[in-house]
Scaffold this motif. Structure first.
Motif, PDB file in Angstrom:
ATOM      1  N   HIS A 389       0.834  -1.211   0.000  1.00 26.35           N
ATOM      2  CA  HIS A 389       0.000   0.000   0.000  1.00 26.35           C
ATOM      3  C   HIS A 389       0.866   1.257   0.000  1.00 26.35           C
ATOM      4  N   GLU A 390       1.816   1.315   0.943  1.00 29.61           N
ATOM      5  CA  GLU A 390       2.618   2.536   1.067  1.00 29.61           C
ATOM      6  C   GLU A 390       3.566   2.724  -0.112  1.00 29.61           C
ATOM      7  N   ILE A 391       4.142   1.643  -0.610  1.00 33.94           N
ATOM      8  CA  ILE A 391       5.025   1.791  -1.765  1.00 33.94           C
ATOM      9  C   ILE A 391       4.243   2.199  -3.004  1.00 33.94           C
ATOM     10  N   PHE A 392       2.997   1.730  -3.133  1.00 35.07           N
ATOM     11  CA  PHE A 392       2.183   2.093  -4.295  1.00 35.07           C
ATOM     12  C   PHE A 392       1.967   3.601  -4.376  1.00 35.07           C
ATOM     13  N   HIS A 393       2.047   4.277  -3.233  1.00 35.44           N
ATOM     14  CA  HIS A 393       1.914   5.736  -3.225  1.00 35.44           C
ATOM     15  C   HIS A 393       2.992   6.411  -4.060  1.00 35.44           C
ATOM     16  N   THR A 394       4.051   5.697  -4.411  1.00 32.77           N
ATOM     17  CA  THR A 394       5.075   6.270  -5.282  1.00 32.77           C
ATOM     18  C   THR A 394       4.447   6.887  -6.526  1.00 32.77           C
ATOM     19  N   PHE A 396       1.082   7.717  -6.837  1.00 34.26           N
ATOM     20  CA  PHE A 396       0.072   8.693  -6.421  1.00 34.26           C
ATOM     21  C   PHE A 396       0.261   8.938  -4.921  1.00 34.26           C
ATOM     22  N   PRO A 397       0.780  10.048  -4.452  1.00 38.63           N
ATOM     23  CA  PRO A 397       0.795  11.356  -5.102  1.00 38.63           C
ATOM     24  C   PRO A 397       2.169  11.830  -5.570  1.00 38.63           C
ATOM     25  N   MET A 410      -7.727  10.728  -4.645  1.00 42.78           N
ATOM     26  CA  MET A 410      -6.895  10.667  -5.842  1.00 42.78           C
ATOM     27  C   MET A 410      -5.545  10.017  -5.587  1.00 42.78           C
ATOM     28  N   ASP A 411      -5.212   9.777  -4.300  1.00 44.58           N
ATOM     29  CA  ASP A 411      -4.010   8.986  -4.034  1.00 44.58           C
ATOM     30  C   ASP A 411      -4.311   7.787  -3.145  1.00 44.58           C
ATOM     31  N   GLU A 412      -5.101   7.965  -2.092  1.00 46.03           N
ATOM     32  CA  GLU A 412      -5.378   6.837  -1.198  1.00 46.03           C
ATOM     33  C   GLU A 412      -6.220   5.757  -1.879  1.00 46.03           C
ATOM     34  N   GLY A 413      -7.137   6.177  -2.737  1.00 48.30           N
ATOM     35  CA  GLY A 413      -7.931   5.189  -3.463  1.00 48.30           C
ATOM     36  C   GLY A 413      -7.065   4.324  -4.353  1.00 48.30           C
ATOM     37  N   TRP A 414      -6.067   4.948  -5.005  1.00 44.28           N
ATOM     38  CA  TRP A 414      -5.155   4.179  -5.851  1.00 44.28           C
ATOM     39  C   TRP A 414      -4.276   3.250  -5.029  1.00 44.28           C
ATOM     40  N   ALA A 415      -3.775   3.736  -3.895  1.00 39.10           N
ATOM     41  CA  ALA A 415      -2.947   2.866  -3.052  1.00 39.10           C
ATOM     42  C   ALA A 415      -3.754   1.689  -2.526  1.00 39.10           C
ATOM     43  N   THR A 416      -5.045   1.910  -2.290  1.00 42.09           N
ATOM     44  CA  THR A 416      -5.901   0.828  -1.799  1.00 42.09           C
ATOM     45  C   THR A 416      -6.138  -0.223  -2.869  1.00 42.09           C
TER      46      THR A 416
END
Length: 623
Positions: A389-394, A396-397, A410-416
């Motif tokens: 989850h946290e690495i996916f934030h790379t 977004f955002p 726009m960023d947490e939804g993508w990380a989820t």
């Protein structure tokens, strides 16, 4: 992180908000002006007049782990690329979250309340200023400046100091007696954009951040027995590490296997760093939105790397830095590597954009450019889900510079959704249903506003659901409807248009419409703009010999896919699937027909990813 006139404009927006003429999306007045001004376009791409401001930061700090005092100097060259002449510059002083009197929506213990950031000296274009030139209000500081015309650059020199929090670890602070994660540690210039002008939202704890893409050079001085990990590339490894550790680091950057850079024996020997009193660690990062760092004098370090872009052979180094007492963390390096690999080759199938990613054993669940601050867990699935989850934030955002202060979805939804997809890639036994049940429980209540509600106006369960599961389900359903190939094409169109820039929600919606060539406004409107609940039911089953006809009724107003599982008496199953496209014409029923090859025991509607507020009508039992 895992915790919306000119006389012609209404016609323009109503008829052409994207290239399709069916359902249109309601656009707030201030966002319509971006089309009039030519900074954004109705097909989702940046307009010919799009701009964003830019800064170069030169940071020099000293951090004392004994008293947690951080003192430093930051020099900033700030370029005004806007069409406006600026007479002030707004800064963010994020550590003032812990300042006495600050407005917060997260708890801070009394022992962490302090005097905030102390501005000791401030110069503009090498001219010292007095305190009358700036005003500090919470986490915001406004500095009066000489007029800065378009395309002009202004220079700041700021000396400052503050005390890092010992407890009350909100994304930054002391981890243990010899480990610290330090973020948001320097005065930085706020975003001035084409939508709001200056971003003057106060940082209060829950809502997150919005920063410009900048260039950072940092020199971080700490006691000699500490190592430093940070955003950007370490420029002087041979100066701060003894030879064997610098060589291990170089080897890890070129190796597919895991390298133990710092072990228990190394810590015991005490010969890791080159100087015993202090070392100054130098880092450089370009085109990133922030710089964070972490230090420890007793953490293990495992490292590996992989090719993330087969066209160029470019590699990304992946690190796990952790307390040896946290046994589960020994495997985090593998989860992190697999996440970077999955992001590069499976979803979003975009070469990992940065040279390294460091997972640091901290006290939170938070992302930073090239860094994550992850608390340890006992269960394997928890470690995997938090890591990916946290690495996916790379993306977004940090690669896509969304305003997560206003639009957390726009960023947490993508990380989820990234977590849901990648967790099962790392471990096929995992079915990650993070936060979906919470949404189902609260859907349709007063605490369930539309996703498009500004994040700054929400807290509690409303903020959680609208940041995480609701948008993630929306992304997942569109991915399913378009299919992986077309969805990837549309997503890559969005990424290509907006990486390194500041997309707003309509840029995303319109890019996916344009990139896919399909008008999805019916879905964007129902799932992101409208109230309502997801609720489907098996309303009728007709059986003629072995031929089954099943009518599914969409009772709610939030469309979800149809997943009907046929359970046979012998214990086998068959899944019938229809994407959300089956509801695009506004119909309230859909019919599924199948041939029962064996004796049917029951029919069950829905999977864990099909949100449904009432599941009592989702089962049909054969008589």
């Amino acid at each position: 992180m895992v915790n919306i006139y000119k006389s012609i404009l209404p016609l323009l927006v109503t008829g052409s908000i994207n290239c399709f003429a069916q359902i249109t999306l309601p656009v707030p007045v201030n966002l319509r002006e971006t089309y009039t001004n030519g900074t954004r376009t109705i097909n989702g791409a940046p307009g010919k007049n799009y701009w964003q401001n830019y800064a170069e930061y030169y940071i020099k700090i000293n951090f004392n782990p004994q008293n947690r005092n951080l003192s430093g100097n930051v020099a900033i060259d700030y370029t005004n690329n806007s069409p406006d002449t600026l007479n002030q510059i707004d800064f963010k002083l994020y550590p003032n979250l812990y300042k006495k009197g600050a407005i917060r929506n997260m708890p801070v213990l009394p022992e962490d309340i302090n005097d905030g950031v102390q501005i000791q000296q401030l110069s503009i274009n090498k001219q010292p200023q007095n305190e009358k030139q700036w005003t500090i209000d919470g986490t915001n500081m406004t500095v009066k400046t000489p007029a800065i015309a378009p395309k002009q650059t202004i220079h700041f020199d700021i000396s400052y100091a503050y005390n890092l929090n010992k407890t009350s670890h909100i994304r930054t602070g002391q981890v243990d007696s010899g480990a610290f994660f330090i973020a948001y540690f320097f005065p930085r210039i706020a975003v001035y954009d084409d939508i709001d002008g200056w971003n003057q939202q106060h940082y209060q704890g829950i809502q997150e951040f919005y920063n410009d893409f900048c260039h950072f050079t940092a020199e971080i001085t700490v006691p000699g027995d500490y190592e430093v990990w940070a955003t950007g590339n370490l420029k002087n490894a041979n100066e701060v590490y003894n030879d064997k550790f610098a060589k291990r680091l170089n080897n890890a950057a070129e190796s597919d296997t895991v390298t133990d850079i710092i072990t228990a024996a190394d810590i015991k020997a005490g010969d890791i760093t080159s100087n015993k009193i202090t070392n100054t660690w130098k880092f450089e990062a370009d085109s990133v939105t922030d710089l964070a760092f972490a230090i420890s004098n007793h953490y293990f370090w495992k490292s590996t790397s992989l090719v993330v872009d087969p066209k160029t052979g470019r590699r990304t180094r992946v690190d796990a830095v952790f307390n040896h007492d946290h046994k589960s963390y020994f495997e985090v390096i593998n989860y992190a590597r697999k996440t970077v690999e999955a992001m590069s080759y499976k979803f979003p199938k975009w070469p990992y954009p940065y040279p390294h990613e460091t997972v640091f054993d901290g006290l939170d669940q938070m992302e930073y450019p090239m860094m994550v601050n992850d608390a340890p867990y006992e269960k394997t699935e928890d470690d995997i889900e938090l890591t990916d989850h946290e690495i996916f934030h790379t993306m977004f955002p940090f690669y896509m510079g969304v305003n997560e202060t206003k639009y957390a979805w726009m960023d947490e939804g993508w990380a989820t959704v990234g977590e849901w997809v990648i967790s099962s890639v790392i471990d096929p036994k995992i079915t990650d249903l993070f936060a979906i049940n919470n949404y189902e429980i609260n859907a349709g209540t007063e605490n369930d506003p539309p996703v498009m509600t500004l994040s700054t106006l929400q807290d509690g369960m409303a903020y959680q659901n609208n940041s995480y599961p609701k948008p993630a389900l929306g992304y997942l359903y569109v991915k399913d409807m378009l299919g992986d190939t077309l969805f990837t094409k549309a997503l890559h169109y969005y990424i290509t248009q907006w990486h390194g820039k500041h997309p707003m929600p309509y840029d995303f919606f319109n890019c996916i419409n344009t990139g896919s060539g399909i008008n999805l406004n019916w879905f964007w409107k129902s799932w992101f703009f409208d109230n309502g609940v997801p609720d489907q039911a098996i309303s009728k089953v007709s059986v003629l010999k072995k031929q089954y006809s099943v009518i599914i009724t969409n009772i709610g107003t939030k469309p979800v896919p149809i997943d009907l599982t046929v359970y046979y008496n012998d214990g086998t199953t068959m899944l019938l699937h229809r994407s959300i496209a089956c509801w695009k014409n506004g119909n309230k029923t859909a019919t599924l027909n199948f041939t029962g090859q064996k004796a049917v025991q029951k029919l069950v509607l829905g999977t864990g990813y099909d949100a449904d507020v009432d599941k009592d009508d989702n089962v049909w039992m054969a008589k």
